[in-house]
Design an enzyme around this catalytic site. Structure first.
Site, PDB file in Angstrom:
ATOM      1  N   GLY A 339       0.824  -1.203   0.000  1.00  9.69           N
ATOM      2  CA  GLY A 339       0.000   0.000   0.000  1.00  9.69           C
ATOM      3  C   GLY A 339       0.857   1.251   0.000  1.00  9.69           C
ATOM      4  O   GLY A 339       1.907   1.309  -0.641  1.00  9.69           O
ATOM      5  N   GLU A 363      20.833  -5.231 -21.662  1.00  9.08           N
ATOM      6  CA  GLU A 363      21.210  -6.405 -22.455  1.00  9.08           C
ATOM      7  C   GLU A 363      20.131  -6.796 -23.464  1.00  9.08           C
ATOM      8  O   GLU A 363      19.942  -7.969 -23.782  1.00  9.08           O
ATOM      9  CB  GLU A 363      21.522  -7.613 -21.546  1.00  9.08           C
ATOM     10  CG  GLU A 363      22.615  -7.362 -20.531  1.00  9.08           C
ATOM     11  CD  GLU A 363      23.904  -6.884 -21.168  1.00  9.08           C
ATOM     12  OE1 GLU A 363      24.216  -7.284 -22.302  1.00  9.08           O
ATOM     13  OE2 GLU A 363      24.606  -6.085 -20.540  1.00  9.08           O
TER      14      GLU A 363
END
Length: 380
Positions: A339, A363
């Protein structure tokens, strides 16, 4: 098939947990806030054998395989993905490139210091205007007697400032020619070789990222890895292992975020009971755990193929693609479970959330992995 971790993997995992608890965890946010790349930590990791995981013992490495390598990157990344990223880049890119394509003299010259952590390695392919279009690179090397003169720049390079050794792929032929690129080793302090702008990043802030600059930099032909024109092919083979690295990094991030969310869900009470008892939360945890498990299996299949010296491009791309997308999803759900607290720096999921995104970019993006996979599928 055998699914249990080996005794070696379990021992490695425990040693990393103990090390991380003492030497990484207390400093995570300090390094993150200030973008500090903790060089002394990597010397310590080298002493433990984690900077030369795949390097044979005769060259000063640990002589371990890809399953153990995944365990190392994963366990470090569960604590601090920034450190996991740097360990992965050092091992699978720079060190592995020299180990795979260097001659015996080159290996003996550079590998032992990389494996011990005395030297930190960098690897350069990406440029400002080319990105994934490596064939369009503008950094060039021109032959001049028994030397090469290099001009240009690379960007988004891990350890560009602190690195002692850099393996860099430059253009020695025509643009767009896959046989027009060559790999060279550059040592820190070489005239004309320097680092430039350090990137101010969203996440992975303790893993240094900056430019490499070449201004009439002269290096001997003895620093060339393999034959002239082999650089692109070499880079693609190195990136096969790099995908496993990013998969392991992603797996570690996801596990770290999941474990934090699971712990919080048991401690946080609403309406007289732990929030983990509400299906809205427990079902999130089920999905997270299942996708983590699937990623781990894909990743270790790729590791098995790599270890057996079999074709790994498709399996590695699948593992990297799935794990990277999965870790972003898991980190997001971990924040949701926390939350409002998940949006604060008082809880670790905030950092996992920021760090996770790089895995779908670094990558090679998810889209690039799909291109790689589809090409191989269509061949069949």
């Amino acid at each position: 098939m055998y699914f249990d971790y080996s005794e070696t993997q379990n021992m490695i995992a425990q040693s990393i947990r103990d090390f991380a608890e003492k030497n990484i965890k207390p400093y995570i946010m300090e390094w993150d806030e200030a973008q500090v790349f903790p060089v002394p930590l990597f010397r310590q990791l080298g002493e433990m054998g984690f900077m030369g995981v795949l390097v044979p013992e005769e060259l000063g490495g640990s002589g371990l395989g890809y399953h153990e390598y995944i365990t190392i990157v994963e366990e470090i990344s569960k604590v601090d993905p920034s450190i996991g990223l740097s360990v992965a880049a050092h091992n699978s890119l720079c060190t592995n490139h020299i180990l795979t394509f260097g001659n015996e003299e080159q290996k003996k010259k550079w590998i032992p210091k990389l494996a011990s952590g005395e030297h930190i390695g960098a690897w350069g392919l990406t440029e400002h205007n080319t990105g994934s279009d490596a064939g369009g690179m503008n950094t060039t090397a021109k032959k001049d007697g028994d030397h090469w003169v290099v001009n240009g720049a690379k960007n988004f390079i891990t350890h560009a400032i602190s690195g002692d050794i850099a393996v860099v792929v430059v253009r020695t032929g025509e643009k767009g020619d896959s046989k027009g690129m060559t790999a060279f080793v550059f040592e820190k302090g070489t005239p004309g070789f320097s680092s430039g702008k350090k990137e101010n990043k969203l996440g992975m802030r303790a893993s240094e990222t900056a430019e490499l600059i070449f201004d009439n930099c002269r290096i001997p032909d003895a620093n060339r890895l393999g034959e002239v024109g082999e650089g692109f092919v070499q880079a693609m083979k190195i990136l096969d292992g790099g995908r496993i690295s990013i998969g392991a990094l992603s797996l570690g991030i996801a596990k770290g975020a999941y474990e934090a969310a699971l712990k919080y869900s048991k401690e946080r009470h609403q309406f007289g009971k732990a929030i983990s008892e509400f299906q809205g939360v427990s079902f999130k945890l089920v999905d997270m755990a299942t996708e983590i498990e699937a990623s781990e299996l894909l990743l270790h299949k790729a590791a098995f193929l790599k270890q057996q010296h079999r074709a790994v491009t498709t399996a590695g791309a699948m593992a990297k693609m799935y794990a990277s997308e999965m870790c972003v999803k898991v980190a997001n759900e971990a924040v949701q479970i926390h939350g409002g607290y998940g949006y604060t720096k008082d809880y670790p999921v905030e950092k996992f959330y920021r760090d996770a995104k790089l895995c779908t970019i670094g990558e090679g993006t998810t889209e690039i992995q799909k291109v790689v996979i589809s090409r191989n599928l269509l061949k069949g």
